[in-house]
Scaffold this active site. Structure first.
Site, PDB file in Angstrom:
ATOM      1  N   CYS A 118       0.980  -1.650   0.172  1.00 24.28           N
ATOM      2  CA  CYS A 118      -0.355  -0.030   0.005  1.00 24.28           C
ATOM      3  C   CYS A 118       0.439   1.114  -0.364  1.00 24.28           C
ATOM      4  O   CYS A 118       0.654   2.671   0.092  1.00 24.28           O
ATOM      5  CB  CYS A 118      -1.216  -0.339   0.738  1.00 24.28           C
ATOM      6  SG  CYS A 118      -1.972  -1.431   1.219  1.00 24.28           S
ATOM      7  N   HIS A 258      -2.578   6.625   4.227  1.00 21.52           N
ATOM      8  CA  HIS A 258      -3.362   5.242   3.793  1.00 21.52           C
ATOM      9  C   HIS A 258      -4.467   4.915   3.536  1.00 21.52           C
ATOM     10  O   HIS A 258      -4.690   4.817   5.590  1.00 21.52           O
ATOM     11  CB  HIS A 258      -2.768   4.647   3.527  1.00 21.52           C
ATOM     12  CG  HIS A 258      -2.874   2.489   2.698  1.00 21.52           C
ATOM     13  ND1 HIS A 258      -3.658   2.963   2.245  1.00 21.52           N
ATOM     14  CD2 HIS A 258      -2.928   1.525   3.477  1.00 21.52           C
ATOM     15  CE1 HIS A 258      -4.036   1.838   1.996  1.00 21.52           C
ATOM     16  NE2 HIS A 258      -3.934   0.972   2.919  1.00 21.52           N
ATOM     17  N   ASN A 288     -10.255  -0.617   1.584  1.00 18.89           N
ATOM     18  CA  ASN A 288      -8.953  -0.642   0.916  1.00 18.89           C
ATOM     19  C   ASN A 288      -8.925  -1.087  -0.040  1.00 18.89           C
ATOM     20  O   ASN A 288      -8.413  -1.932  -0.587  1.00 18.89           O
ATOM     21  CB  ASN A 288      -7.816  -1.189   2.307  1.00 18.89           C
ATOM     22  CG  ASN A 288      -6.172  -1.137   2.039  1.00 18.89           C
ATOM     23  OD1 ASN A 288      -6.306  -0.800   1.215  1.00 18.89           O
ATOM     24  ND2 ASN A 288      -6.276  -1.907   3.354  1.00 18.89           N
TER      25      ASN A 288
HETATM   26  N1  ACO Z   1     -16.914  -9.750  11.144  1.00 17.30           N
HETATM   27  C1  ACO Z   1     -17.066 -10.124  12.116  1.00 17.30           C
HETATM   28  N2  ACO Z   1     -16.502 -10.599  13.228  1.00 17.30           N
HETATM   29  C2  ACO Z   1     -14.882 -10.502  12.710  1.00 17.30           C
HETATM   30  C3  ACO Z   1     -14.943 -10.115  11.519  1.00 17.30           C
HETATM   31  C4  ACO Z   1     -15.574 -10.014  10.126  1.00 17.30           C
HETATM   32  N3  ACO Z   1     -15.552  -9.734   9.038  1.00 17.30           N
HETATM   33  N4  ACO Z   1     -13.439 -10.456  10.855  1.00 17.30           N
HETATM   34  C5  ACO Z   1     -12.440 -10.546  12.083  1.00 17.30           C
HETATM   35  N5  ACO Z   1     -13.514 -11.307  13.235  1.00 17.30           N
HETATM   36  C6  ACO Z   1     -13.364 -11.752  14.319  1.00 17.30           C
HETATM   37  C7  ACO Z   1     -12.652 -12.362  14.552  1.00 17.30           C
HETATM   38  O1  ACO Z   1     -12.710 -13.448  14.502  1.00 17.30           O
HETATM   39  C8  ACO Z   1     -12.024 -12.323  15.954  1.00 17.30           C
HETATM   40  O2  ACO Z   1     -13.161 -13.286  16.834  1.00 17.30           O
HETATM   41  P1  ACO Z   1     -12.544 -13.762  17.838  1.00 17.30           P
HETATM   42  O3  ACO Z   1     -11.910 -12.211  19.010  1.00 17.30           O
HETATM   43  O4  ACO Z   1     -13.914 -14.499  18.440  1.00 17.30           O
HETATM   44  O5  ACO Z   1     -11.172 -14.242  17.837  1.00 17.30           O
HETATM   45  C9  ACO Z   1     -12.593 -10.963  16.638  1.00 17.30           C
HETATM   46  O6  ACO Z   1     -13.452 -10.267  15.359  1.00 17.30           O
HETATM   47  C10 ACO Z   1     -11.338  -9.824  16.541  1.00 17.30           C
HETATM   48  O7  ACO Z   1     -10.716 -10.136  15.526  1.00 17.30           O
HETATM   49  P2  ACO Z   1      -9.655  -9.067  15.398  1.00 17.30           P
HETATM   50  O8  ACO Z   1      -7.975  -9.850  14.250  1.00 17.30           O
HETATM   51  O9  ACO Z   1      -8.452  -8.851  16.746  1.00 17.30           O
HETATM   52  O10 ACO Z   1      -9.770  -7.487  15.407  1.00 17.30           O
HETATM   53  P3  ACO Z   1      -9.098  -5.736  14.748  1.00 17.30           P
HETATM   54  O11 ACO Z   1     -10.405  -5.583  15.560  1.00 17.30           O
HETATM   55  O12 ACO Z   1      -8.205  -6.008  14.158  1.00 17.30           O
HETATM   56  O13 ACO Z   1     -10.353  -6.159  13.184  1.00 17.30           O
HETATM   57  C11 ACO Z   1      -9.254  -5.665  11.163  1.00 17.30           C
HETATM   58  C12 ACO Z   1      -9.747  -6.531  12.113  1.00 17.30           C
HETATM   59  C13 ACO Z   1     -10.189  -4.833  10.282  1.00 17.30           C
HETATM   60  C14 ACO Z   1      -8.913  -6.179  10.195  1.00 17.30           C
HETATM   61  C15 ACO Z   1      -7.778  -4.773  11.774  1.00 17.30           C
HETATM   62  O14 ACO Z   1      -6.837  -5.955  12.088  1.00 17.30           O
HETATM   63  C16 ACO Z   1      -7.017  -4.279  10.540  1.00 17.30           C
HETATM   64  O15 ACO Z   1      -7.046  -2.988   9.589  1.00 17.30           O
HETATM   65  N6  ACO Z   1      -5.948  -4.446  10.568  1.00 17.30           N
HETATM   66  C17 ACO Z   1      -5.065  -4.245   9.460  1.00 17.30           C
HETATM   67  C18 ACO Z   1      -5.124  -3.537   8.204  1.00 17.30           C
HETATM   68  C19 ACO Z   1      -4.134  -2.831   7.011  1.00 17.30           C
HETATM   69  O16 ACO Z   1      -3.960  -2.313   7.764  1.00 17.30           O
HETATM   70  N7  ACO Z   1      -3.763  -2.894   6.528  1.00 17.30           N
HETATM   71  C20 ACO Z   1      -2.590  -2.615   5.997  1.00 17.30           C
HETATM   72  C21 ACO Z   1      -2.160  -2.941   4.367  1.00 17.30           C
HETATM   73  S1  ACO Z   1      -3.345  -3.693   3.363  1.00 17.30           S
HETATM   74  C22 ACO Z   1      -1.934  -4.057   1.870  1.00 17.30           C
HETATM   75  O17 ACO Z   1      -1.138  -3.470   2.184  1.00 17.30           O
HETATM   76  C23 ACO Z   1      -2.624  -4.629   0.934  1.00 17.30           C
END
Ligand code: ACO
Length: 331
Positions: A118, A258, A288
């Site tokens: 990204c 970003h 994203n």
């Molecule tokens: N719907 C419902 N529940 C979900 C979903 C969903 N779509 N996705 C994950 N969960 C659940 C998980 O299974 C977990 O459940 P559990 O506690 O029973 O295990 C719970 O939600 C919490 O999961 P986390 O992964 O801790 O959730 P988080 O708050 O971290 O959000 C997310 C996840 C949105 C992916 C976040 O971590 C994020 O945005 N990460 C960064 C992504 C990013 O910045 N990418 C940048 C570069 S991209 C590139 O270079 C191509």
């Protein structure tokens, strides 16, 4: 790190393309165990654009390139280099930039891709500065194009709610006034590569029936780890780019991060003490879109008439690699 200096490059045209088809959170509720409420509160995304089956990344990039040249009042003969930043190329080779060159009818101008996740658009600007200020290029078409939805596993709720397809572009040339790129900061950490990657299809794990069955041709991400690194590194990059330009946090007129997650955007904005109204965000409508997010944001800000001559803009990104970078820019 690059210090504020006299000769600099500037953006002389912006534009973008996003496919018409919309995939909203309610559509995703029917595909995986998720909810509109979870997606909005955890990511800020309401909907994202999805390319059609017959579109590849270069098709989005060509549209964005054409619009950008038109907005700049230029023809394709006016550019002498095409750089495409992408992590979702049409083909492993030739580069997507070569497909774009063909599609734009850009003769024999040199064309190549950069693969930086990204952060690719900002790495591209930094590269373009070097090429323009050494005289190797005069006018560059830099396109950030991404079609990640074809590389996304729509059975994996951890990733499939996040990504969208789009391309954004700019024309870059030497500045003839006080505007332009003031400073930059860029870094990478390959030790953390497997926190966000696409395992198969390259030479490490070539395509086999097994790699397909194991779904290794889709991107994989440890979201929580990526999140923590993104917040830390985007903060670092922003502060270092400001320092290199001898600017203070209060000087920022627009912060363009970003668009990966609204919580990353807000946390970084807070760290910079930038008031919420100066932090640009369009993640709710595109998701994203990786390298396309910053050039689209720039174009929208300009279209909305918000960017005034002399405004200080800070662009900041983090992506697969890991890579991170920030650019301070005077409009
Ligand atoms: N719907 C419902 N529940 C979900 C979903 C969903 N779509 N996705 C994950 N969960 C659940 C998980 O299974 C977990 O459940 P559990 O506690 O029973 O295990 C719970 O939600 C919490 O999961 P986390 O992964 O801790 O959730 P988080 O708050 O971290 O959000 C997310 C996840 C949105 C992916 C976040 O971590 C994020 O945005 N990460 C960064 C992504 C990013 O910045 N990418 C940048 C570069 S991209 C590139 O270079 C191509």
């Amino acid at each position: 790190m690059k210090k504020n200096r006299k000769s600099r490059i500037k953006i002389t045209g912006t534009g973008y393309y996003a496919p018409d088809k919309i995939l909203n959170n309610f559509d995703l509720e029917k595909m995986v165990d998720t909810s509109d409420e979870w997606i909005i509160t955890r990511t800020g995304i309401k909907e994202r654009r999805i390319a059609s089956e017959d579109q590849a990344t270069s098709d989005l990039a060509i549209e964005a390139g054409r619009t950008t040249l038109k907005n700049a009042g230029l023809g394709v003969k006016d550019i002498d280099l095409i750089i495409v930043a992408t992590s979702s190329p049409d083909t492993i080779f030739p580069s997507t930039a070569c497909w774009v060159q063909k599609g734009l009818g850009a003769g024999h101008v040199p064309a190549f891709d950069i693969s930086v996740g990204c952060t690719g658009f900002l790495y591209g600007m930094i590269l373009a500065e070097g090429l323009i200020l050494t005289g190797a290029s005069k006018r560059i078409l830099l396109i950030g194009g991404e079609l990640l939805t074809k590389l996304t596993d729509y059975t994996d709720r951890n990733t499939c709610v996040l990504f969208g397809d789009a391309a954004g572009a700019v024309v870059l040339e030497e500045a003839d006034d006080e505007s332009g790129m003031l400073s930059y900061y860029w870094k990478a950490d390959g030790k953390l590569g497997d926190l966000l990657y696409l395992p198969a299809g390259g030479t490490r794990i070539p395509a086999t029936a097994q790699s397909v069955a194991q779904r290794l041709h889709y991107l994989q991400m440890k979201g929580n780890d990526v999140f923590k690194h993104a917040v830390k590194r985007m903060g670092e990059a922003a502060l270092e780019a400001l320092k290199a330009a001898r600017l203070k946090k209060e000087d920022i007129d627009y912060f363009i991060p970003h668009q990966a997650n609204i919580r990353i955007i807000e946390a970084t904005g807070k760290r910079l003490k930038v008031p919420r109204e100066k932090v640009y965000s369009n993640i709710h409508k595109y998701g994203n879109v990786s390298v396309a997010s910053i050039p689209i944001s720039l174009h929208e800000l300009q279209e909305e008439g918000k960017l005034k001559k002399g405004n200080i803009i800070l662009m900041d990104a983090f992506g697969a690699g890991f890579t991170w970078a920030a650019v301070a820019y005077r409009w």
